[in-house]
Design a protein around this motif. Structure first.
Motif, PDB file in Angstrom:
ATOM      1  N   TYR A   3       0.663  -1.644   0.438  1.00  0.00           N
ATOM      2  CA  TYR A   3       0.262   0.034  -0.257  1.00  0.00           C
ATOM      3  C   TYR A   3       1.059   1.280   0.225  1.00  0.00           C
ATOM      4  O   TYR A   3       0.434   2.135  -1.096  1.00  0.00           O
ATOM      5  N   TRP A   4       1.941   1.274   0.653  1.00  0.00           N
ATOM      6  CA  TRP A   4       2.875   2.445   1.319  1.00  0.00           C
ATOM      7  C   TRP A   4       3.307   2.848   0.033  1.00  0.00           C
ATOM      8  O   TRP A   4       3.974   4.116  -0.819  1.00  0.00           O
ATOM      9  N   ASN A   5       4.114   1.201  -0.955  1.00  0.00           N
ATOM     10  CA  ASN A   5       5.100   1.685  -1.245  1.00  0.00           C
ATOM     11  C   ASN A   5       4.675   1.263  -2.831  1.00  0.00           C
ATOM     12  O   ASN A   5       5.476   0.423  -3.820  1.00  0.00           O
TER      13      ASN A   5
ATOM     14  N   ASN B 182      10.996   3.676   4.088  1.00  0.00           N
ATOM     15  CA  ASN B 182      11.148   4.414   3.417  1.00  0.00           C
ATOM     16  C   ASN B 182       9.662   5.404   4.275  1.00  0.00           C
ATOM     17  O   ASN B 182       8.928   5.403   4.796  1.00  0.00           O
ATOM     18  N   ALA B 184       7.198   7.102   2.493  1.00  0.00           N
ATOM     19  CA  ALA B 184       5.631   6.635   1.946  1.00  0.00           C
ATOM     20  C   ALA B 184       4.749   6.291   2.919  1.00  0.00           C
ATOM     21  O   ALA B 184       3.872   6.393   2.350  1.00  0.00           O
ATOM     22  N   GLU B 185       5.551   5.456   4.195  1.00  0.00           N
ATOM     23  CA  GLU B 185       4.443   5.285   5.252  1.00  0.00           C
ATOM     24  C   GLU B 185       4.427   5.628   6.156  1.00  0.00           C
ATOM     25  O   GLU B 185       5.969   6.231   7.165  1.00  0.00           O
ATOM     26  N   GLU B 186       3.365   6.387   6.376  1.00  0.00           N
ATOM     27  CA  GLU B 186       2.698   7.551   7.302  1.00  0.00           C
ATOM     28  C   GLU B 186       3.696   7.491   8.802  1.00  0.00           C
ATOM     29  O   GLU B 186       4.358   8.229   9.120  1.00  0.00           O
ATOM     30  N   PRO B 234      -9.195   0.281   3.454  1.00  0.00           N
ATOM     31  CA  PRO B 234      -7.994   0.484   2.547  1.00  0.00           C
ATOM     32  C   PRO B 234      -6.650   1.485   2.977  1.00  0.00           C
ATOM     33  O   PRO B 234      -5.416   0.898   3.715  1.00  0.00           O
ATOM     34  N   HIS B 235      -6.975   1.653   3.455  1.00  0.00           N
ATOM     35  CA  HIS B 235      -6.101   3.353   4.190  1.00  0.00           C
ATOM     36  C   HIS B 235      -6.031   2.588   5.671  1.00  0.00           C
ATOM     37  O   HIS B 235      -4.451   2.326   6.321  1.00  0.00           O
ATOM     38  N   ALA B 238      -4.161  -0.834   5.839  1.00  0.00           N
ATOM     39  CA  ALA B 238      -3.020  -0.176   5.649  1.00  0.00           C
ATOM     40  C   ALA B 238      -1.919   0.215   7.197  1.00  0.00           C
ATOM     41  O   ALA B 238      -1.147  -0.660   7.539  1.00  0.00           O
ATOM     42  N   ALA B 239      -2.936   1.320   7.871  1.00  0.00           N
ATOM     43  CA  ALA B 239      -2.369   1.625   9.162  1.00  0.00           C
ATOM     44  C   ALA B 239      -1.758   0.932  10.127  1.00  0.00           C
ATOM     45  O   ALA B 239      -0.986   1.084  11.194  1.00  0.00           O
TER      46      ALA B 239
END
Lengths: 484, 487
Positions: A3-5, B182, B184-186, B234-235, B238-239
Motif C-alpha cells: 500500500y505504501w510503496n 521509507n 511513503a509509510e505515514e 484500505p488506508h 494499511a495503517a
C-alpha cells in the motif's frame, strides 16, 4: 507494505508516450544547448537524430543503421575526412557509455523510468564492440596519428578505444600522464598507467612517479587491486617506504592456506622494517603458528589413539591452527593443564614464551577450569601461601569477574558464595549475591551493614521455612545489633 | 554476450577481462550511469562503499570525480547553485572539479531557476566521531542492530507471524521478515527520526486513533456514510498493519536497549564524548576484549576514545593493540594500521588534546537533553550533538566566521565559492522563506545525522531546509568493516 510503496511509475515499454518528457521542457532546453559543446569530434548529424526522436523512432533508426553500417560508413568517412575529425568510429553514433554530460541528461529526463536502456540500444549498434577480428578493414584506414595528449585523454574519458602506442618518447608519455592527472578521472589515469607500466622500464617509471604524487597513489592502488605483489614491493623499496613494504609483504600470508607454507612465509616477515611494537607481534605470530603446528599434530595423534581421558570426554571441535593466542592458551589450559613447563603445549610454557600478563593468564585459566567444573583447580589459582604458611585468596582481576565467569559455567552455589564473599566493594557484593541467590552472603552483609530494612525485604525472597529464613529471623530478633 | 556496467565502466575492469581473454565475447559493452540515487524526498546517495577507504586511506580521488559529476547533473536539473561552502581536502577537490567542469561547458547558460541556495561539502574526516557512537533514533537503532540495506531491513520472523484465532502449534516462519522502510509509510515517517525513547508514546497514541477509526463503523448509518467508511478501509488497514509492524520492531529494539551490556556500552561512549577519563585504559573495553565481544564493537570503542582524546597515549595504545592482537589474532595488525592511517586510532602527537576545545566551543555535549520534545540536535545521541551537523547549523546562522579558531583545528581547508548566475535567475528570498542547502557528506553519513538535519529543517525559525547527499549511507560498524583488511 504494498500500500505504501506502490510505484507511481510504470515500467518502460516501447510504446511509451513522451508526455513526461515534454513536461521537462526546461531541462531539455538546457541540455540541448549543451549539445554543441559536448564532443565536437562526433558527427553531430547523427547525434541530432537520436536526440530529438522518440524512443520508438530512435530504435528503428538504430536498427536501420546497424543493417546498413558497412554502406554508410564509406560515406561517413568521406564527410569526416573533410571535417578533419579524428575518429573512425564517428560514423557510428556516439555510444551513450561516455562521460559526457548529455548521457546523464538523457537518463534523467524521465524520472523513475529505465529509459536509458532504450538510449543504450538506440545509440550503440551491435557492431561497435565486435571482437577484434570482426572489424572491417576499412576502419583502420583512417586511423589518425595526429592526436595530441590532451585529445587522447579526452577520448579515453569518453570510453573510446584509443591506442596509446604512438606515444613513444618518454616526454610524450609523461605529457600524456600529466593530461590524465589534470582531468581527475581515475579511470583515465589508470589506463595511462597500464600503458606506462607496459612500455617503461621499472626504474624510469618509479623515478618519474616519485615526483608525481597523484599518479603514484593511483599506481599503488592499481597494483594492489590486480595483485601485482612483486612490482608493488619493488616500488615501496624504491620509495623507501619501509613500513608499507613490510606490511604489504605480511598481508600476503592471508592467501596461504597450508599451515607449513604459511609458517615459512611468516618467517620471512621477521626482521622486516616494522615498527618496534609490530616487529614483536610478527615474531610472536610466527612462533605461535610454529607451536600450534606441533600441538595440533600431537593432539590429533592422541585423540585418535583414544587413550587420553580428556580427549575422550571432550572431543575437540576444531583445529588449533591459526587461532589467536588467547584461544590457544584456553585450549592449553583445557587439555594440557597439568603439563610441566618443558612441553610446547603447557600453559606455563605459553605464558613464558609470549609474556602473557598475570591478569590475562588467570582469566583464561579460570574460564577453562570452570568449564571443566574443576573447582579445586579454580581454588588453587587464587590461593597463595604467605610467609607464615597461611593461605589467602588473591586475584589480579577483581573477584566480581571471577564470580561472573563461575556463574556462566553454572558453578554450584557453595563455590559461588565463597567468591562473592571475596568481592571488596560492598555494593557490588550485595548486588551479585542477590543476583546469584547467595543467601548467606546477603544476610551476612546486611547484618554487617546494620541495614534492617534490606534484610526484611530479603526475607520475602527466601523460601518459607528454610534455614535462611530462620537465620534472618534470628538476626532480626537479636538484641545485640544496633540497627541503622 | 552483453555486459552492462553499473554504475560505471572502468578500464581496469575491461583490462581484467582482456587479460582473461574474454573481452571479445562481449559484443555490447555499456554502462548504466548511476551517480546519485534518490532514497527519499530529501536524501540521495551514491552507495559507494569503498569511497571512504579510497579517498582517505589510499588518496584515490576517483569517487570524488564521480561525486562532482553527480553534482553537475543536479545543477543541470535544478539550477546552478550560487554558493558553495566546504570544509576538508576532498571538499576542496570536488569544488575545484565542479568549477572546472562548469568552465568546460561555458556558453551554455543554464536557464533553470535555482532550487538550491547553497551547497555544503563536508569531508567525513572533519567529523570522525559521530559515526563511532551508537545511534539512538528509531531508524538509527534499526540500522545499528539489524542493518538497513537499500531501504530494506531483514528482521527475525518470530514476532511477525500472523496471529490466527484459535490457532495453536502453527509453525513459526523461519525466513527473515523483510520490510521496506521509507517516508511513503505515514507512521514510519513520523517516528523514524525520533529518539527511541519517544517512540513508545507515539505508537500508543496511534493505536488509540486507529481503534477509534475502526469503531466508526458503528456510527455509519446511511449508505453514504457506509460508503465513505468502506473507501477509507484500505488506508486504515494499511495503517493498522504498519502499526503492528513497528510495534514489533520497537519491542525487538527494546530488548536490546534495556540489556545490561547496552547500558554499559552507552555509559562508556558517553563518558568519552563528555570528556571523562579519555586518557586511561577503559575497564569496559578491557572487559569486552576479555570476553571476546565482536571485534568491530571493540574497535569502535577504542577509536571513539582515541578521537575524543586527539589520539591515545603511546602506552595506552600499545596496551589496547596488544590485547586486541592476542585475543583476535595477529593478522589484525593490518587493520590497526589502516585505522591509524585514517586518524581513527592513533598515538597522540604534540601532547595536546584538542577535543575539549572543540566540544566546548561547538557545544557538542548537552547535559539537559529532552528526548521527548527535543530543542536541540543533541537528542539523536541523547546528549551528543553531531559535529558535522553542528557545523552546518552554524554555517546557516551566524556563519563560520564565528568559529574560525575551531575550524582551523579541524582537518582540511575551509572555503567559499560563488558561481555567477545570469541576472534574471538571481533569487530573492522573501522574509520568512527558508533557504535550501544541499549538504554533501564525502565519505558517508549516518541516519542519526540525517535525523538531526531534518530536525533543523523543521525548526520554526531555523532559516534553512536541507537536502542530504552522500557517497554512502552507513553506520559505525559498516564503516569500520570497510577499513578492515581481508584475505
Amino acid at each position: 507494505e504494498e500500500y505504501w510503496n506502490s510505484s507511481k511509475f510504470k515500467a518502460f515499454t516501447f510504446d511509451d508516450e513522451d508526455d513526461e518528457l515534454s513536461q521537462l521542457k526546461e531541462s531539455k532546453r538546457a541540455v540541448n544547448s549543451l549539445r554543441d559543446f559536448v564532443d565536437d569530434e562526433d558527427d553531430d548529424d547523427l547525434e541530432r537524430v537520436s536526440w530529438s526522436g522518440e524512443p520508438v523512432g530512435s530504435i528503428s533508426w538504430s536498427i536501420k543503421e546497424t543493417a546498413g553500417s558497412s554502406g554508410s560508413s564509406q560515406e561517413g568517412r568521406e564527410q569526416l575526412k573533410s571535417r578533419n575529425s579524428f575518429s573512425t568510429y564517428a560514423q557510428l553514433p556516439k555510444p551513450s557509455s561516455t562521460y559526457s554530460l548529455s548521457s546523464f541528461f538523457r537518463g534523467r529526463t524521465r524520472p523513475g523510468s529505465f529509459q536509458s536502456l532504450s538510449d543504450a540500444l538506440s545509440d550503440v549498434p551491435a557492431k561497435s564492440y565486435a571482437p577484434e577480428l570482426g572489424r572491417p578493414k576499412g576502419e583502420y584506414r583512417d586511423y589518425s596519428n595526429d592526436w595530441s595528449p590532451s585529445d587522447t585523454v579526452r577520448r579515453l574519458r569518453k570510453g573510446k578505444v584509443c591506442s596509446l602506442e604512438r606515444f613513444r618518447s618518454l616526454q610524450d608519455k609523461l605529457q600524456l600522464l600529466e593530461e590524465a592527472v589534470s582531468m581527475h578521472d581515475g579511470n583515465v589515469i589508470t589506463a595511462v598507467l597500464i600503458f606506462l607500466k607496459r612500455t617503461l622500464s621499472k626504474e624510469i617509471l618509479f623515478r618519474e612517479l616519485e615526483v608525481r604524487q597523484v599518479a603514484l597513489r593511483h599506481l599503488i592502488h592499481f597494483l594492489k587491486e590486480i595483485g601485482d605483489q612483486k612490482l608493488l614491493l619493488d616500488l615501496f623499496r624504491f620509495l623507501d617506504r619501509t613500513e608499507e613494504l613490510a606490511l604489504s609483504h605480511y598481508r600476503e600470508h592471508l592467501n596461504i592456506q597450508d599451515p607449513e607454507k604459511r609458517k615459512e612465509f611468516l618467517k620471512t616477515c621477521i626482521g622486516l622494517p616494522f615498527s618496534a611494537e609490530d616487529s614483536a607481534h610478527i615474531q610472536d605470530h610466527y612462533t605461535l603458528l610454529e607451536r600450534q603446528i606441533i600441538i595440533e599434530a600431537n593432539d590429533r595423534h592422541l585423540e585418535s589413539a583414544g587413550q587420553t581421558e580428556i580427549f575422550r570426554k571432550h572431543p575437540r571441535k576444531a583445529s588449533i591452527l591459526n587461532m589467536p593466542l588467547v584461544t590457544t592458551l584456553f585450549y592449553s589450559c583445557f587439555y594440557h593443564y597439568t603439563e610441566a613447563e618443558g612441553t610446547f603445549s603447557s600453559p606455563v610454557n605459553l605464558k613464558k614464551t609470549f609474556k602473557i600478563p598475570d591478569k590475562q593468564y588467570v582469566l583464561t585459566a579460570l574460564a577453562a577450569r570452570a568449564k571443566l567444573r574443576a573447582w579445586h583447580d579454580v581454588d588453587a589459582l587464587f590461593t597463595t601461601k604467605n610467609w607464615l604458611g597461611y593461605t589467602k585468596k588473591r586475584a589480579p582481576i577483581g573477584f566480581h569477574r571471577v564470580v561472573e565467569i563461575l556463574h556462566k559455567n553454572s558453578a554450584p552455589v557453595q563455590v559461588l558464595q565463597e567468591y562473592v564473599n571475596l568481592v571488596e566493594d560492598v555494593d557490588t557484593k550485595l548486588n551479585l549475591a542477590t543476583k546469584f541467590k547467595c543467601h548467606d552472603v546477603v544476610i551476612d552483609t546486611c547484618r554487617d551493614l546494620k541495614d534492617r530494612q534490606q534484610l526484611l525485604a530479603y526475607r520475602s525472597k527466601v523460601d518459607k521455612g528454610s534455614a535462611e529464613e530462620e537465620k534472618i529471623d534470628a538476626i532480626l530478633n537479636s538484641s545485640q545489633i544496633r540497627w541503622k | 554476450f552483453h555486459i552492462l556496467f553499473v554504475p560505471r565502466r572502468s578500464l581496469l575492469c575491461e583490462q581484467r577481462l582482456k587479460d582473461l581473454g574474454v573481452l571479445g565475447s562481449f559484443i555490447h559493452r555499456d554502462e548504466y550511469s548511476l551517480d546519485l540515487i534518490p532514497f527519499d524526498g530529501d536524501l540521495l546517495s551514491m552507495e559507494s562503499e569503498g569511497a571512504f577507504k579510497e579517498c582517505y586511506l589510499e588518496s584515490d580521488q576517483t569517487s570524488l570525480y564521480h561525486a562532482a559529476k553527480g553534482l553537475m547533473t543536479m545543477q543541470a536539473l535544478y539550477g546552478t547553485i550560487p554558493q558553495i561552502f566546504g570544509k576538508g581536502e576532498c571538499a576542496r577537490q570536488v569544488a575545484n572539479m565542479m568549477i572546472r567542469m562548469k568552465r568546460e561547458f561555458t556558453g551554455s547558460q543554464n536557464s533553470i531557476f535555482p532550487v538550491f541556495d547553497n551547497l555544503l561539502l563536508l569531508d567525513r574526516n572533519v567529523d570522525l566521531l559521530t559515526p563511532l557512537a551508537t545511534q539512538l533514533t528509531y531508524e538509527g537503532l534499526i540500522d545499528e542492530i539489524y542493518g538497513i540495506q537499500n531501504s530494506y531491513v531483514k528482521l527475525p520472523p518470530e514476532k511477525f507471524a500472523p496471529k490466527k484465532q484459535g490457532d495453536g502449534g502453527k509453525e513459526l516462519p523461519t525466513e527473515a521478515k523483510k520490510l521496506q522502510l521509507n517516508s511513503a509509510e505515514e507512521l514510519y515517517a513520523e517516528i523514524r527520526d525520533k529518539n527511541f525513547n519517544a517512540v513508545g508514546s507515539v505508537l500508543s497514541k496511534k493505536a488509540k486513533v486507529i481503534s477509534a477509526a475502526f469503531e466508526e463503523r458503528h456510527n455509519a448509518k446511511t449508505v453514504g456514510e457506509i460508503k465513505q467508511f468502506v473507501s477509507q478501509l484500505p488506508h486504515m488497514q494499511a495503517a493498522r498493519g504498519s502499526l503492528a509492524n513497528h510495534t514489533s520492531i520497537a519491542e525487538l529494539i527494546k530488548d536490546v536497549t534495556t540489556s545490561e551490556d547496552f547500558f554499559d556500552k552507552l555509559t562508556a561512549e558517553q563518558e568519552f564524548m563528555s570528556g571523562v577519563d579519555t586518557d586511561k585504559v577503559n575497564s569496559y573495553i578491557e572487559d569486552c576484549i576479555a570476553q571476546k565481544h565482536p571485534l568491530i564493537k571493540v574497535l569502535r570503542l577504542v577509536c571513539l576514545q582515541s578521537v575524543c582524546n586527539s589520539g591515545l597515549k603511546q602506552k595506552v595504545l600499545d596496551y589496547y593493540k596488544r590485547e586486541i592482537l592476542q585475543t583476535y589474532g595477529y593478522e589484525h595488525i593490518l587493520t590497526l594500521y589502516n585505522l591509524e592511517k585514517v586518524g581513527l586510532l592513533k598515538p597522540q602527537t604534540g601532547g595536546r588534546n584538542n577535543y575539549p576545545t572543540i566540544r566546548k566551543t561547538l557545544r557538542l555535549w548537552m547535559d539537559d537533553v529532552n528526548e521527548q520534545n527535543p530543542t536541540d540536535i543533541s537528542y539523536v545521541y541523547s546528549g551528543y550533538a553531531p559535529l558535522s551537523v553542528r557545523l552546518a547549523q552554524l554555517l546557516s546562522r551566524p556563519g563560520w566566521r564565528s568559529i574560525e579558531e575551531v575550524l582551523r583545528i579541524l582537518p582540511g581547508p575551509h572555503f567559499e565559492e560563488r558561481q555567477p548566475l545570469p541576472t534574471g535567475l538571481q533569487k530573492k528570498r522573501q522574509p520568512g522563506e527558508n533557504r535550501v542547502t544541499l549538504i554533501f557528506f564525502l565519505g558517508g553519513v549516518t541516519f542519526a545525522e540525517i535525523a538531526a538535519l531534518r530536525f533543523l529543517s523543521q525548526l520554526e525559525d531555523g532559516g534553512t531546509e536541507y537536502v542530504i547527499a552522500t557517497t554512502k549511507l552507513m553506520n559505525g560498524a559498516s564503516w569500520i568493516e570497510s577499513l578492515m583488511e581481508k584475505p
